[in-house]
Design a protein around this motif. Structure first.
Motif, PDB file in Angstrom:
ATOM      1  N   VAL A   1     -12.225  -6.726   5.499  1.00 36.11           N
ATOM      2  CA  VAL A   1     -11.515  -6.593   6.777  1.00 36.11           C
ATOM      3  C   VAL A   1     -10.350  -5.636   6.579  1.00 36.11           C
ATOM      4  O   VAL A   1      -9.880  -5.416   5.455  1.00 36.11           O
ATOM      5  N   GLN A   2      -9.844  -5.088   7.677  1.00 35.47           N
ATOM      6  CA  GLN A   2      -8.811  -4.063   7.613  1.00 35.47           C
ATOM      7  C   GLN A   2      -7.527  -4.567   6.962  1.00 35.47           C
ATOM      8  O   GLN A   2      -6.784  -3.799   6.352  1.00 35.47           O
ATOM      9  N   SER A   3      -7.273  -5.838   7.062  1.00 41.30           N
ATOM     10  CA  SER A   3      -6.024  -6.403   6.532  1.00 41.30           C
ATOM     11  C   SER A   3      -6.075  -6.695   5.035  1.00 41.30           C
ATOM     12  O   SER A   3      -5.093  -7.186   4.470  1.00 41.30           O
ATOM     13  N   LYS A   4      -7.225  -6.398   4.404  1.00 44.42           N
ATOM     14  CA  LYS A   4      -7.379  -6.670   2.966  1.00 44.42           C
ATOM     15  C   LYS A   4      -7.692  -5.364   2.233  1.00 44.42           C
ATOM     16  O   LYS A   4      -8.826  -5.105   1.830  1.00 44.42           O
ATOM     17  N   PRO A   5      -6.693  -4.502   2.018  1.00 46.12           N
ATOM     18  CA  PRO A   5      -6.943  -3.179   1.431  1.00 46.12           C
ATOM     19  C   PRO A   5      -7.027  -3.197  -0.095  1.00 46.12           C
ATOM     20  O   PRO A   5      -6.294  -3.923  -0.771  1.00 46.12           O
ATOM     21  N   VAL A   6      -7.938  -2.382  -0.608  1.00 47.90           N
ATOM     22  CA  VAL A   6      -8.013  -2.094  -2.038  1.00 47.90           C
ATOM     23  C   VAL A   6      -7.467  -0.678  -2.231  1.00 47.90           C
ATOM     24  O   VAL A   6      -7.936   0.268  -1.595  1.00 47.90           O
ATOM     25  N   VAL A   7      -6.483  -0.544  -3.095  1.00 42.04           N
ATOM     26  CA  VAL A   7      -5.897   0.763  -3.382  1.00 42.04           C
ATOM     27  C   VAL A   7      -6.475   1.275  -4.701  1.00 42.04           C
ATOM     28  O   VAL A   7      -6.444   0.556  -5.709  1.00 42.04           O
ATOM     29  N   ILE A   8      -7.008   2.490  -4.695  1.00 42.16           N
ATOM     30  CA  ILE A   8      -7.625   3.074  -5.894  1.00 42.16           C
ATOM     31  C   ILE A   8      -6.915   4.379  -6.231  1.00 42.16           C
ATOM     32  O   ILE A   8      -6.936   5.335  -5.445  1.00 42.16           O
ATOM     33  N   ILE A   9      -6.280   4.392  -7.387  1.00 42.30           N
ATOM     34  CA  ILE A   9      -5.622   5.605  -7.890  1.00 42.30           C
ATOM     35  C   ILE A   9      -6.536   6.223  -8.945  1.00 42.30           C
ATOM     36  O   ILE A   9      -6.985   5.528  -9.867  1.00 42.30           O
ATOM     37  N   LYS A  10      -6.820   7.516  -8.812  1.00 37.39           N
ATOM     38  CA  LYS A  10      -7.828   8.171  -9.649  1.00 37.39           C
ATOM     39  C   LYS A  10      -7.203   9.215 -10.561  1.00 37.39           C
ATOM     40  O   LYS A  10      -6.542  10.148 -10.111  1.00 37.39           O
ATOM     41  N   TRP A  11      -7.436   9.051 -11.862  1.00 33.01           N
ATOM     42  CA  TRP A  11      -7.024  10.034 -12.867  1.00 33.01           C
ATOM     43  C   TRP A  11      -8.309  10.679 -13.378  1.00 33.01           C
ATOM     44  O   TRP A  11      -9.040  10.090 -14.167  1.00 33.01           O
ATOM     45  N   LEU A  12      -8.599  11.871 -12.893  1.00 32.76           N
ATOM     46  CA  LEU A  12      -9.871  12.527 -13.166  1.00 32.76           C
ATOM     47  C   LEU A  12     -10.011  12.898 -14.641  1.00 32.76           C
ATOM     48  O   LEU A  12      -9.111  13.481 -15.240  1.00 32.76           O
TER      49      LEU A  12
ATOM     50  N   VAL B   1     -10.298   7.648 -15.152  1.00 32.48           N
ATOM     51  CA  VAL B   1      -9.627   6.349 -15.160  1.00 32.48           C
ATOM     52  C   VAL B   1      -9.239   5.992 -13.724  1.00 32.48           C
ATOM     53  O   VAL B   1      -8.564   6.764 -13.037  1.00 32.48           O
ATOM     54  N   TYR B   2      -9.685   4.826 -13.277  1.00 37.01           N
ATOM     55  CA  TYR B   2      -9.307   4.321 -11.957  1.00 37.01           C
ATOM     56  C   TYR B   2      -8.328   3.160 -12.128  1.00 37.01           C
ATOM     57  O   TYR B   2      -8.591   2.229 -12.887  1.00 37.01           O
ATOM     58  N   VAL B   3      -7.213   3.233 -11.428  1.00 34.01           N
ATOM     59  CA  VAL B   3      -6.266   2.122 -11.406  1.00 34.01           C
ATOM     60  C   VAL B   3      -6.446   1.439 -10.052  1.00 34.01           C
ATOM     61  O   VAL B   3      -6.111   2.013  -9.011  1.00 34.01           O
ATOM     62  N   THR B   4      -7.021   0.247 -10.065  1.00 28.76           N
ATOM     63  CA  THR B   4      -7.338  -0.450  -8.818  1.00 28.76           C
ATOM     64  C   THR B   4      -6.367  -1.605  -8.583  1.00 28.76           C
ATOM     65  O   THR B   4      -6.040  -2.361  -9.496  1.00 28.76           O
ATOM     66  N   PHE B   5      -5.944  -1.716  -7.340  1.00 24.19           N
ATOM     67  CA  PHE B   5      -5.043  -2.790  -6.913  1.00 24.19           C
ATOM     68  C   PHE B   5      -5.745  -3.530  -5.782  1.00 24.19           C
ATOM     69  O   PHE B   5      -5.930  -2.991  -4.698  1.00 24.19           O
ATOM     70  N   VAL B   6      -6.161  -4.772  -6.062  1.00 27.63           N
ATOM     71  CA  VAL B   6      -7.002  -5.505  -5.119  1.00 27.63           C
ATOM     72  C   VAL B   6      -6.246  -6.678  -4.485  1.00 27.63           C
ATOM     73  O   VAL B   6      -5.331  -7.240  -5.087  1.00 27.63           O
TER      74      VAL B   6
ATOM     75  N   VAL C   1       0.839  -1.196   0.000  1.00 26.75           N
ATOM     76  CA  VAL C   1       0.000   0.000   0.000  1.00 26.75           C
ATOM     77  C   VAL C   1       0.877   1.250   0.000  1.00 26.75           C
ATOM     78  O   VAL C   1       0.622   2.210  -0.752  1.00 26.75           O
ATOM     79  N   GLU C   2       1.909   1.253   0.817  1.00 29.03           N
ATOM     80  CA  GLU C   2       2.808   2.412   0.884  1.00 29.03           C
ATOM     81  C   GLU C   2       3.504   2.644  -0.456  1.00 29.03           C
ATOM     82  O   GLU C   2       3.649   3.787  -0.904  1.00 29.03           O
ATOM     83  N   PHE C   3       3.914   1.567  -1.107  1.00 35.58           N
ATOM     84  CA  PHE C   3       4.539   1.676  -2.432  1.00 35.58           C
ATOM     85  C   PHE C   3       3.578   2.305  -3.437  1.00 35.58           C
ATOM     86  O   PHE C   3       3.946   3.218  -4.191  1.00 35.58           O
ATOM     87  N   LEU C   4       2.338   1.847  -3.446  1.00 34.50           N
ATOM     88  CA  LEU C   4       1.355   2.353  -4.406  1.00 34.50           C
ATOM     89  C   LEU C   4       0.979   3.799  -4.104  1.00 34.50           C
ATOM     90  O   LEU C   4       0.746   4.593  -5.026  1.00 34.50           O
ATOM     91  N   GLN C   5       0.942   4.151  -2.843  1.00 34.36           N
ATOM     92  CA  GLN C   5       0.675   5.548  -2.492  1.00 34.36           C
ATOM     93  C   GLN C   5       1.800   6.459  -2.996  1.00 34.36           C
ATOM     94  O   GLN C   5       1.536   7.569  -3.488  1.00 34.36           O
TER      95      GLN C   5
END
Length: 401
Positions: free
Chosen positions: A55-66, A139-144, A34-38
């Motif tokens: 659950v808190q231990s399963k984060p989805v990271v969403i990067i948004k290009w408006l 465009v959303y770049v999602t990391f699940v 998560v820190e890397f993707l941020q």
């Protein structure tokens, strides 16, 4: 030949950094990921959110290009952050060192499945930004997380959230398959994943007797029936070169248990089968056939479909789907060879399609030995960099639909 030219490449550096984060099952810690993707989002000056739908231990990271017209349905560029386990003694390189050999081969778990795709998306966006491109659609770049264990705590839950609903998704791009030839495999549908457990109850007693209605006899009957069906699918593949494994139904015995010692006929056997149903199969008739076989075997067989994914229609690859036309235009302009197929396994695209949204799986990995889930998984550096150029064209076209 030296590997220095690849080691000095900024996109390769980012890719290797991602590969070195061991988001490996069974106990995945996604914190460093998560820190890397941020940091990646920050380097692109893009908004980033972290959502934990299950659950808190399963984060989805969403990067948004408006997009310039954010009211339009958006585009998802999806990838998963987890990787399957490794057996280090079977590798010639540390599976999380991302070593590069003199041929430019990068060895690490996740090179093909599918960390490459995630950072290629970001590399393509970096190039598009540098050219001054502004997407029309957001465009959303999602990391699940947890795709490799079925996505139950990842994408399956994410699509149920208010956050996902507000994204107003019109189309999703996800992983495809590695190809050993110059032809890309493009997934437009997936087989249904079913899990079947059969519990056979029968007469027990001394192993020297010929007892009636034993659990073993019933097990043997069902094994024969399912093996005959399996053989028919093998023969279908052999007869028709135009189809592949994703076009037939696979049935495999994966677990077998029962018995206490060699001279005792046990009262119970259990058998577990992995079943992947072709999208052309009548699922109601298929289930009835199995239940009928159980009755023919003598009854007293408990049938448990512990996993039973519903039918999900394929994504249309025709003029009715403007997103497909955009992808195809990019493919044609780049001169790529593409073969649309039904995915033989399972990806997170099935959860997107269940919401009625078209989704396609595509990984720009060709002329590469398939090492998905295998030892010494690798990707050649130039193949990786070429994939960024491919995604650059595809993403541009999708964002302008």
């Amino acid at each position: 030949m030296s590997s220095q030219k690849w080691e000095d490449n900024e996109e390769i550096k980012i890719f290797r950094e991602y590969l070195r984060i061991p988001t490996v099952h069974p106990d995945v810690d996604y914190t460093a990921c998560v820190e890397f993707l941020q940091r990646q989002a920050s380097s692109l000056n893009l908004l980033v959110d972290v959502v934990c739908p299950a659950v808190q231990s399963k984060p989805v990271v969403i990067i948004k290009w408006l997009g310039s017209q954010p009211e339009l349905p958006s585009i998802i560029l999806n990838s998963h952050t987890d990787v399957v386990p490794v057996f280090p003694d079977k590798w010639t390189h540390d599976p999380f060192a991302a070593d590069i050999d003199k041929e430019g081969n990068i060895y690490a778990r996740g090179t093909q499945d599918m960390k490459s795709v995630g950072t290629q998306y970001l590399g393509a966006i970096r190039q598009l930004q540098a050219s001054g491109f502004q997407p029309k659609r957001t465009v959303y770049v999602t990391f699940v997380p947890d795709e490799e264990t079925g996505g139950v705590l990842g994408m399956a839950e994410f699509v149920k959230t208010d956050y996902y609903q507000q994204m107003n998704v019109g189309f999703s791009l996800d992983e495809g398959g590695t190809s050993a030839t110059d032809v890309h495999h493009l997934f437009y549908a997936e087989r249904l994943r079913w899990g079947l457990k059969l519990k056979f109850s029968g007469t027990s007693g001394h192993g020297s007797l010929l007892l009636p209605n034993t659990a073993g006899e019933k097990l043997n009957y069902l094994l024969n029936k399912l093996t005959q069906f399996r053989t028919s699918q093998v023969e279908s593949l052999a007869r028709d070169s135009s189809i592949n494994i994703g076009d037939v139904t696979t049935v495999n015995l994966t677990q077998l248990s029962g018995g206490v010692q060699s001279n005792v006929v046990p009262p119970l056997f259990e058998a577990v089968f992995d079943v992947r149903l072709a999208i052309t199969v009548d699922v109601v008739a298929f289930e009835k056939q199995i239940r009928d076989w159980c009755e023919e075997a003598g009854g007293s067989i408990e049938v448990d479909f512990f996993r039973k994914e519903p039918y999900v229609g394929p994504t249309h690859l025709d003029s009715s789907n403007p997103y497909w036309l955009a992808v195809k235009a990019a493919i044609d302009e780049l001169g790529l060879k593409v073969h649309p197929i039904v995915c033989p396994g399972a990806t997170d695209s099935r959860y997107i399609r269940q919401k009625g949204t078209p989704a396609i799986g595509f990984s720009p990995i060709i002329n590469t030995t398939v090492r998905i889930h295998d030892h010494d998984e690798f990707l050649q550096a130039d193949t990786y960099l070429n994939g960024i150029a491919v995604y650059k064209k595809i993403i541009r076209n999708l964002a302008e639909v």
